[in-house]
Motif scaffolding. Structure first.
Motif, PDB file in Angstrom:
ATOM      1  N   ASP A  37       7.888  -1.816   7.164  1.00 47.68           N
ATOM      2  CA  ASP A  37       8.368  -2.505   5.963  1.00 47.68           C
ATOM      3  C   ASP A  37       9.394  -1.667   5.204  1.00 47.68           C
ATOM      4  OD1 ASP A  37       6.871  -4.678   6.481  1.00 47.68           O
ATOM      5  OD2 ASP A  37       5.286  -4.247   5.007  1.00 47.68           O
ATOM      6  N   CYS A  38       9.064  -0.425   5.021  1.00 46.59           N
ATOM      7  CA  CYS A  38       9.955   0.431   4.234  1.00 46.59           C
ATOM      8  C   CYS A  38      11.233   0.734   5.015  1.00 46.59           C
ATOM      9  CB  CYS A  38       9.259   1.724   3.826  1.00 46.59           C
ATOM     10  SG  CYS A  38       8.095   1.425   2.488  1.00 46.59           S
ATOM     11  N   LYS A  39      11.087   0.881   6.309  1.00 45.05           N
ATOM     12  CA  LYS A  39      12.262   1.107   7.145  1.00 45.05           C
ATOM     13  C   LYS A  39      13.208  -0.089   7.018  1.00 45.05           C
ATOM     14  CE  LYS A  39      13.583   2.226  11.880  1.00 45.05           C
ATOM     15  NZ  LYS A  39      13.076   2.380  13.253  1.00 45.05           N
TER      16      LYS A  39
ATOM     17  N   SER B 298       0.820  -1.210   0.000  1.00 44.35           N
ATOM     18  CA  SER B 298       0.000   0.000   0.000  1.00 44.35           C
ATOM     19  C   SER B 298       0.859   1.268   0.000  1.00 44.35           C
ATOM     20  CB  SER B 298      -0.919   0.004   1.235  1.00 44.35           C
ATOM     21  OG  SER B 298      -0.111  -0.058   2.390  1.00 44.35           O
ATOM     22  N   CYS B 299       2.177   1.095   0.088  1.00 45.97           N
ATOM     23  CA  CYS B 299       3.069   2.249   0.166  1.00 45.97           C
ATOM     24  C   CYS B 299       3.146   2.965  -1.186  1.00 45.97           C
ATOM     25  CB  CYS B 299       4.473   1.811   0.571  1.00 45.97           C
ATOM     26  SG  CYS B 299       4.484   1.026   2.171  1.00 45.97           S
ATOM     27  N   PRO B 300       3.377   4.292  -1.147  1.00 45.00           N
ATOM     28  CA  PRO B 300       3.534   5.012  -2.419  1.00 45.00           C
ATOM     29  C   PRO B 300       4.675   4.416  -3.239  1.00 45.00           C
ATOM     30  CG  PRO B 300       3.426   6.536  -0.558  1.00 45.00           C
ATOM     31  CD  PRO B 300       3.524   5.158   0.019  1.00 45.00           C
TER      32      PRO B 300
ATOM     33  N   LEU C   8       9.359  10.946   6.529  1.00 48.92           N
ATOM     34  CA  LEU C   8       8.060  10.788   7.187  1.00 48.92           C
ATOM     35  C   LEU C   8       7.534   9.368   7.045  1.00 48.92           C
ATOM     36  CD1 LEU C   8       6.117  14.095   6.452  1.00 48.92           C
ATOM     37  CD2 LEU C   8       6.519  13.023   8.694  1.00 48.92           C
ATOM     38  N   HIS C   9       7.681   8.836   5.815  1.00 47.22           N
ATOM     39  CA  HIS C   9       7.145   7.506   5.548  1.00 47.22           C
ATOM     40  C   HIS C   9       7.896   6.431   6.326  1.00 47.22           C
ATOM     41  CE1 HIS C   9       4.894   4.495   3.300  1.00 47.22           C
ATOM     42  NE2 HIS C   9       6.023   3.785   3.310  1.00 47.22           N
ATOM     43  N   ILE C  10       9.203   6.523   6.309  1.00 48.80           N
ATOM     44  CA  ILE C  10      10.025   5.509   6.980  1.00 48.80           C
ATOM     45  C   ILE C  10       9.771   5.494   8.488  1.00 48.80           C
ATOM     46  CG2 ILE C  10      12.433   5.111   7.695  1.00 48.80           C
ATOM     47  CD1 ILE C  10      13.220   5.297   4.803  1.00 48.80           C
TER      48      ILE C  10
HETATM   49 ZN   LIG Z   1       6.112   1.720   3.350  1.00 46.74          ZN
END
Ligand SMILES: [Zn+2]
Lengths: 187, 198
Positions: free
Chosen positions: B37-39, B3-5, B30-32
């Motif tokens: 998951d992204c981190k 669902s992440c950009p 901000l997202h991380i």
């Molecule tokens: Zn993400």
């Protein structure tokens, strides 16, 4: 250093082989390192590095002295390695399947007979995993990763060496990093 | 992470290359901070880079330079000499001269060029293969005599060269330039070669 290199090149153009010897001395480690990290075999790397210098010597008149000599030289080296990788692709596939066989050679090469402390053996195992991860990279990603992370060259210089647009180099670095991540994330 | 950009991973790479715009950097940060998951993905990339960079630096094997130098063709050296000679025609002539000295060129030259010859000048007189500068005359040029002698009773305003011959100078005779007698064959050849480059 660049000025010194330019002077040596002028001497080589006049037929002075000894001046070329000084160029070899200056760049042999860098060129060998590129070849080794591309091919991961010391004999092949030495052949490729030697061929690089021979080719440079024979084509020295085609080198444009307004440009960086190392860029021109590394281009010869990477192109030679890419050719070699393409030619021996089936072998590499085999190596990947019989994991570790080639690694033993690596071990004996790196340890050169000395007893190694535990943590160094461990780091050699890490190195072996890295080696296999890099070997699994297609050559177009491998060359940018080697130039960026082993030679630590700026992206623009990598683009000049490989004669690719900067955008293409960036994309390949991104994809190369992602591919490596898949193999190295569990370490 | 599905669902992440889409651009987040792209921003990670831009950030790793040090080529990220400020706005994108903020968005990534901000997202991380909020997405595990992204981190994780980002940290794996960092780790991957550290591993690749940890590959120990290696040097070319011993004797590498010597092997490269031995592999170079020797022709290149010769080419250099040729180029050098092209830039130094006088030495090329000298080299040619030395080369010819070793060959059968001499006898050929000897046979071909045994004729009596001299500089054409109406003031000069000739008697039995001897060129004479008559008393009281002044020759205003260089005089060359081949396979004959010269007797100078007047004056020569120039050089006098005698090839395979003798020079006789009368008391009243005078030569303003250089006098050269070339009677040995190789010296003569040398003279010919020199004159080619004058
Ligand atoms: Zn993400």
């Amino acid at each position: 250093m660049d000025l010194m290199v330019q002077r040596r090149i002028k001497q080589v153009l006049k037929g002075d082989q000894n001046a070329f010897g000084e160029i070899v001395e200056l760049y042999k480690d860098k060129v060998y390192q590129i070849c080794f990290r591309m091919l991961w075999d010391r004999h092949e790397a030495e052949d490729a590095a030697q061929e690089t210098f021979l080719k440079a010597f024979l084509n020295i008149h085609t080198y444009n002295q307004d440009k960086k000599f190392s860029t021109w030289l590394y281009r010869i080296a990477t192109n030679l390695c890419i050719d070699k990788i393409r030619k021996k692709k089936p072998d590499y596939h085999l190596d990947a399947e019989i994991a570790g066989t080639d690694g033993l050679n690596m071990y004996s090469h790196l340890s050169s007979g000395d007893q190694l402390p535990e943590e160094e053996v461990e780091s050699l195992e890490v190195q072996e995993t890295i080696r296999q991860a890099i070997l699994l990279l297609p050559e177009k990603y491998r060359s940018v990763i080697v130039l960026k992370y082993v030679e630590e060259l700026p992206l623009q210089e990598i683009a000049d060496i490989l004669e690719l647009p900067l955008g293409t180099v960036k994309t390949r670095v991104h994809r190369g990093r992602e591919a490596l991540r898949k193999h190295l994330r569990h370490l | 992470m599905t669902s992440c950009p889409k651009q987040i991973v792209h921003y990670m790479h831009e950030y790793l290359d040090g080529e990220i715009e400020n706005d994108a950097k903020e968005e990534l940060k901000l997202h991380i901070e909020t997405c595990e998951d992204c981190k994780h993905h980002y940290l794996e990339l960092k780790k991957t880079i550290a591993f690749v960079q940890s590959a120990s630096h290696i040097a070319a094997p011993a004797g590498f330079k010597a092997r490269v130098m031995a592999s170079l063709p020797r022709d290149k050296k010769k080419m250099g000499v040729e180029r050098w000679l092209r830039n130094h025609p006088f030495f090329t002539a000298a080299a040619l001269f030395l080369l010819l000295m070793g060959g059968g060129f001499f006898s050929m030259l000897e046979q071909r060029d045994h004729q009596f010859a001299f500089t054409k000048n109406s003031e000069l007189k000739v008697e039995n293969e001897t060129v004479i500068v008559p008393p009281g005359t002044v020759i205003e040029e260089d005089v060359v005599v081949k396979n004959g002698d010269i007797r100078i009773e007047g004056a020569v305003n120039g050089d006098v060269t005698v090839i395979n011959g003798e020079r006789y100078m009368a008391a009243a005779g005078s030569v303003t330039g250089e006098i050269e007698e070339i009677d040995r064959l190789f010296e003569r050849l040398w003279f010919e070669i020199k004159s080619l480059f004058k």
